[in-house]
Design an enzyme around this catalytic site. Structure first.
Site, PDB file in Angstrom:
ATOM      1  N   GLY A 169       0.786  -1.229   0.000  1.00 58.53           N
ATOM      2  CA  GLY A 169       0.000   0.000   0.000  1.00 58.53           C
ATOM      3  C   GLY A 169       0.815   1.275   0.000  1.00 58.53           C
ATOM      4  N   SER A 170       0.592   2.087   0.985  1.00 58.01           N
ATOM      5  CA  SER A 170       0.966   3.491   0.950  1.00 58.01           C
ATOM      6  C   SER A 170       2.464   3.757   0.797  1.00 58.01           C
ATOM      7  CB  SER A 170       0.491   4.151   2.222  1.00 58.01           C
ATOM      8  OG  SER A 170       1.000   5.444   2.318  1.00 58.01           O
TER       9      SER A 170
END
Lengths: 415, 153
Positions: B68-69
């Protein structure tokens, strides 16, 4: 051993000032840590490190800016920790705001373009096919690689600005053609074309693809040719949140996937996964942690930032609800960029939004700015990314639904 | 798989060199530090993660890779500043965000968290609760409590 060009070496030795030297030192240390043998040029950057405000992120930005660092390639900024124009309207703590403004100024003083959006590909300076770029912000990375066919790894916070200053990155990953091969094929099966028109379909599909592929490269077959930029934005954002998807190939839609064969570089996919209506329903259920009929504190839309088209769609949803206003205790927050906002500024839609109780915030994101009251318990969104992160980051329960369901729930005041 | 009580040795590649020792917190599920770790408390706050609620501070934190991020590096940096970071990180795939958070912490504060890379086979040999000693050259010594026949410690 990392091979450095003469110019790299000069940057490292401080010939271009101490700011550039510090940025180059970080690029070099990272390349060495990751075992990459050489660096390469990039010609555009998008900075995500400006988004989160912490003591250390502020110190980092002000240290680089204080040493006189300047970006050497066109560089846009992702959302920041503050709505720089309207923060007073949202009761943001002034001491937080002052630090956020300092951090923003540090990035702007290094020559970054103040786009302040997580959807730069719908805003300004869109990269071209094949362009080598250094982008941060996972959803933007997915869009740039997949939909535009530009080439970037997912640049972590701080690496992004160092790449922008030096114009150099480790030569590895998705910058290289051989690493862009599709690996896992998702076959959309028995899903009627109307079902694929819903804005929430792509968030659910993206969530499911992220969970099932993790960090492999998915190929999607059977997507409707009518898919929009906003749909692909929602899909990439969700897949980059639930998984690590930085590149997807949608056959017949995205530029490196005219056929399955092209997407797989002539090989066969390692795995084929069918996506049925039941799978999509399961993904929707997994994205929701709030129960139906629960009291709704806030609807949050615009994750990633709302486009002009999404504003138009929201206006239609509000008209369809036949309601004049949201329930009195339910907030309705839409996050967008100043670029998209400028397109609706003189539009009659704004009166409709104001009457309905829509709060539009620019430049920022509920995850990075303290926009929600601490007593907020339940939120609703049509974004797979927002639904995925909200329980942990905001400590709230989340309901996932279409934009129309969000509007209708806000009118009722419950999910 | 491994004999009771006998120390185990594994060889890791030092991505960010350093030594550390402590109790291992091991998961096979990837984790995004942003949205996954609270920098103020060191708690795993990804409510969908199997180790949600556990504290990484001072642990030898082993997770296969980030997810993810792209803000995970900023969270690790802030954890290091705030003193809530793991004692060391072990991954089975290179995670540039972890390396970067640690490198920037060294630039700004003169302190870093060592990061190591194990092969997937060796990584799968780590168990939650192992006592782990990591040497600067990447040699990992593991001691595991003797388990009773029911499998509990």
């Amino acid at each position: 051993m990392l091979h450095l060009s003469r110019n790299d070496q000069q940057m490292l030795e401080g010939h271009f000032g101490p700011g550039c030297q510090m940025a180059m030192r970080i690029v070099v240390r990272l390349a060495e840590a990751c075992g990459v043998p050489e660096l390469m040029d990039v010609t555009g950057a998008h900075i995500d490190g400006c988004g989160l405000l912490s003591e250390s992120s502020l110190l980092f930005a002000e240290t680089l800016a204080g040493k006189g660092a300047k970006v050497s390639i066109p560089t846009t900024l992702s959302m920041g920790p503050l709505d720089l124009q309207n923060w007073r309207k949202f009761n943001i703590d002034p001491s937080f705001a002052q630090k956020a403004i300092r951090q923003g100024k540090a990035y702007e003083s290094m020559g970054c373009i103040p786009t302040w959006t997580c959807a730069p590909y719908q805003s300004y300076l869109t990269p071209r096919f094949g362009q080598q770029i250094a982008w941060g912000e996972s959803n933007a990375v997915a869009y740039a690689n997949s939909v535009l066919g530009a080439r970037t790894n997912r640049y972590a916070d701080f690496h992004d600005i160092c790449a922008a200053i030096t114009g150099r990155v480790p030569r590895c990953g998705l910058h290289l053609q051989e690493n862009r091969k599709g690996q896992v094929l998702f076959q959309i099966t028995d899903i009627p074309a109307e079902a694929m028109q819903g804005d929430d379909f792509y968030s659910a599909l993206g969530y499911l693809i992220g969970v099932r592929t993790l960090n492999q490269i998915p190929i999607i077959v059977g997507m409707s040719a009518g898919v929009t930029s906003d749909n692909l934005k929602a899909l990439g954002a969700a897949a980059a949140s639930s998984g690590s998807v930085m590149l997807f190939h949608a056959v017949g839609i995205t530029p490196e996937a005219a056929t399955v064969d092209q997407a797989c570089h002539g090989d066969k996919p390692r795995q084929v996964i069918e996506v049925t209506p039941q799978d999509i329903q399961r993904a929707r259920n997994e994205l929701s942690t709030a129960a139906k009929t629960e009291h709704l504190d806030a609807v949050i839309l615009g994750c990633p930032h709302f486009s002009f088209d999404e504003f138009r769609q929201l206006a239609e949803c509000i008209r369809a609800s036949r309601a004049e206003h949201t329930a009195s205790e339910t907030r309705f927050i839409v996050k967008t960029s100043r670029t998209s906002y400028s397109l609706i500024e003189n539009n009659e839609m704004l009166d409709l939004f104001e009457g309905f109780g829509v709060e539009i915030t620019l430049d920022t994101c509920v995850f990075h700015t303290p926009l929600l009251a601490p007593e907020t318990k339940v939120i609703m969104t049509n974004s797979g990314k927002c639904a995925y992160y909200a329980p942990g980051e905001l400590g709230v329960k989340v309901a996932f639904g279409s934009m129309q369901q969000c509007v209708d729930s806000a009118v009722r005041g419950c999910v | 798989m491994i004999e009771n009580g006998k120390p185990i040795h594994l060889q890791a590649r030092a991505v960010i060199p350093g030594s550390a020792q402590g109790e291992a917190l091991v998961t096979n599920s990837p984790l995004s530090f942003w949205g996954g770790i609270c920098s103020e408390t060191g708690e795993i706050i990804d409510r969908r993660h199997e180790k949600s609620g556990r504290i990484v501070t001072g642990k030898i934190f082993a997770f296969p890779n980030g997810r993810g991020s792209s803000t995970s590096s900023a969270i690790l940096l802030e954890c290091i500043r705030a003193g809530t970071a793991p004692a060391a990180i072990i991954n089975s795939q290179v995670d540039s965000a972890m390396a970067l958070g640690s490198i920037v912490a060294d630039e700004l504060y003169g302190k870093s968290v060592p990061v190591f890379l194990l092969s997937e086979a060796d990584f799968s040999g780590l168990c939650d609760g192992d006592f782990v000693h990591i040497n600067p050259d990447g040699r990992i010594d593991i001691s595991r409590q003797r388990r009773d026949p029911n499998g509990s410690q």
